[in-house]
Design a protein around this motif. Structure first.
Motif, PDB file in Angstrom:
ATOM      1  N   LYS A  11     -20.456 -90.210  -4.722  1.00 26.45           N
ATOM      2  CA  LYS A  11     -20.427 -89.865  -3.293  1.00 26.45           C
ATOM      3  C   LYS A  11     -21.174 -88.560  -3.044  1.00 26.45           C
ATOM      4  CE  LYS A  11     -16.110 -92.272  -2.376  1.00 26.45           C
ATOM      5  NZ  LYS A  11     -14.669 -92.104  -2.158  1.00 26.45           N
ATOM      6  N   SER A  12     -21.027 -87.612  -3.949  1.00 28.77           N
ATOM      7  CA  SER A  12     -21.724 -86.336  -3.836  1.00 28.77           C
ATOM      8  C   SER A  12     -23.245 -86.526  -3.960  1.00 28.77           C
ATOM      9  CB  SER A  12     -21.210 -85.375  -4.919  1.00 28.77           C
ATOM     10  OG  SER A  12     -21.880 -84.157  -4.868  1.00 28.77           O
ATOM     11  N   ALA A  13     -23.670 -87.354  -4.905  1.00 23.79           N
ATOM     12  CA  ALA A  13     -25.106 -87.636  -5.071  1.00 23.79           C
ATOM     13  C   ALA A  13     -25.649 -88.319  -3.816  1.00 23.79           C
ATOM     14  CB  ALA A  13     -25.332 -88.515  -6.307  1.00 23.79           C
ATOM     15  N   THR A  35     -27.996 -89.374  -9.078  1.00 24.16           N
ATOM     16  CA  THR A  35     -28.960 -89.085  -8.013  1.00 24.16           C
ATOM     17  C   THR A  35     -30.222 -89.908  -8.207  1.00 24.16           C
ATOM     18  OG1 THR A  35     -28.075 -86.857  -7.695  1.00 24.16           O
ATOM     19  CG2 THR A  35     -30.310 -87.254  -6.891  1.00 24.16           C
ATOM     20  N   SER A  36     -30.684 -90.020  -9.431  1.00 23.59           N
ATOM     21  CA  SER A  36     -31.891 -90.799  -9.731  1.00 23.59           C
ATOM     22  C   SER A  36     -31.685 -92.277  -9.398  1.00 23.59           C
ATOM     23  CB  SER A  36     -32.234 -90.649 -11.210  1.00 23.59           C
ATOM     24  OG  SER A  36     -33.576 -90.431 -11.394  1.00 23.59           O
ATOM     25  N   GLY A  81     -28.842 -87.611   1.410  1.00 22.09           N
ATOM     26  CA  GLY A  81     -28.835 -87.892   2.838  1.00 22.09           C
ATOM     27  C   GLY A  81     -28.484 -89.330   3.164  1.00 22.09           C
ATOM     28  N   GLY A  82     -27.969 -90.065   2.197  1.00 18.89           N
ATOM     29  CA  GLY A  82     -27.638 -91.470   2.413  1.00 18.89           C
ATOM     30  C   GLY A  82     -26.528 -91.688   3.416  1.00 18.89           C
ATOM     31  N   LEU A 130     -22.817 -96.799   1.271  1.00 12.89           N
ATOM     32  CA  LEU A 130     -22.322 -96.762  -0.107  1.00 12.89           C
ATOM     33  C   LEU A 130     -20.824 -97.021  -0.059  1.00 12.89           C
ATOM     34  CD1 LEU A 130     -22.486 -95.990  -3.192  1.00 12.89           C
ATOM     35  CD2 LEU A 130     -21.940 -93.665  -2.461  1.00 12.89           C
ATOM     36  N   VAL A 131     -20.385 -98.033  -0.816  1.00 10.19           N
ATOM     37  CA  VAL A 131     -18.968 -98.357  -0.916  1.00 10.19           C
ATOM     38  C   VAL A 131     -18.566 -98.183  -2.377  1.00 10.19           C
ATOM     39  CG1 VAL A 131     -17.246-100.196  -0.687  1.00 10.19           C
ATOM     40  CG2 VAL A 131     -19.094 -99.994   0.993  1.00 10.19           C
ATOM     41  N   THR A 132     -17.481 -97.443  -2.604  1.00  9.73           N
ATOM     42  CA  THR A 132     -16.965 -97.292  -3.967  1.00  9.73           C
ATOM     43  C   THR A 132     -15.636 -98.022  -4.075  1.00  9.73           C
ATOM     44  OG1 THR A 132     -15.879 -95.197  -3.459  1.00  9.73           O
ATOM     45  CG2 THR A 132     -18.104 -95.075  -4.364  1.00  9.73           C
TER      46      THR A 132
END
Length: 162
Positions: A23-25, A60-61, A30-31, A40-42
């Motif tokens: 979530k931080s990445a 991040t990559s 800026g996602g 993004l769903v975790t």
């Protein structure tokens, strides 16, 4: 420092919440901004002991690749599923992007090779492979070439000292 430069040893070990790390990445890229039609769903939780800066670079990559190689005129959806066993935390990150031709996956993780003809230097996935080796993580990419890409990461719960 070279663009290919990846640490070959773990520098600092700390406890890492993988759901929080991805979530931080995502936030750093800026996602989660309202200007971008992406999600993004975790699902699940997992904690490991590892090098936080290397985990940050790796995630991040991977997310940057998802953002770069999304399907035009389509919302990007990324799903991250976390599971744990006694000694392993597994992270499965799937997107609905362009995907990679299955015959080009092995080739695309080599430096300066790209799974697509658009943009980039071809360093993202090869960098991920190097980071994964450094932290003792098994790393796999899967794709059918049409319906997105899935990265499978199996982290040791506790990192072994180098």
């Amino acid at each position: 420092q070279s663009v290919l430069s990846v640490p070959t040893s773990v520098q600092t070990v700390s406890r890492i919440d993988l759901a929080g790390a991805i979530k931080s990445a995502w936030h750093r890229l800026g996602g989660d901004s309202n200007q971008d039609d992406s999600d993004l769903v975790t699902e699940g939780t997992a904690e490991i002991e590892s090098d936080e800066s290397l985990i940050e670079d790796l995630l991040t990559s991977l997310l940057d690749n998802s953002l770069r190689f999304r399907k035009p005129n389509e919302s990007l959806s990324i799903h991250c599923k976390l599971t744990t066993s006694a000694d392993t935390a597994t992270m499965k990150i799937s997107d609905n992007g362009l995907g990679i031709d299955p015959e080009r996956i092995d080739w695309s993780i080599e430096p300066f090779n790209r799974g697509h003809h658009q943009g980039g230097l071809g360093l993202g996935l090869s960098r991920c492979v190097c980071i994964a080796k450094t932290i003792g993580c098994q790393f796999q990419i899967r794709s059918d070439g049409e319906s997105g890409t899935t990265a499978l990461l199996s982290f040791p719960i506790k990192i072994k000292p180098n």
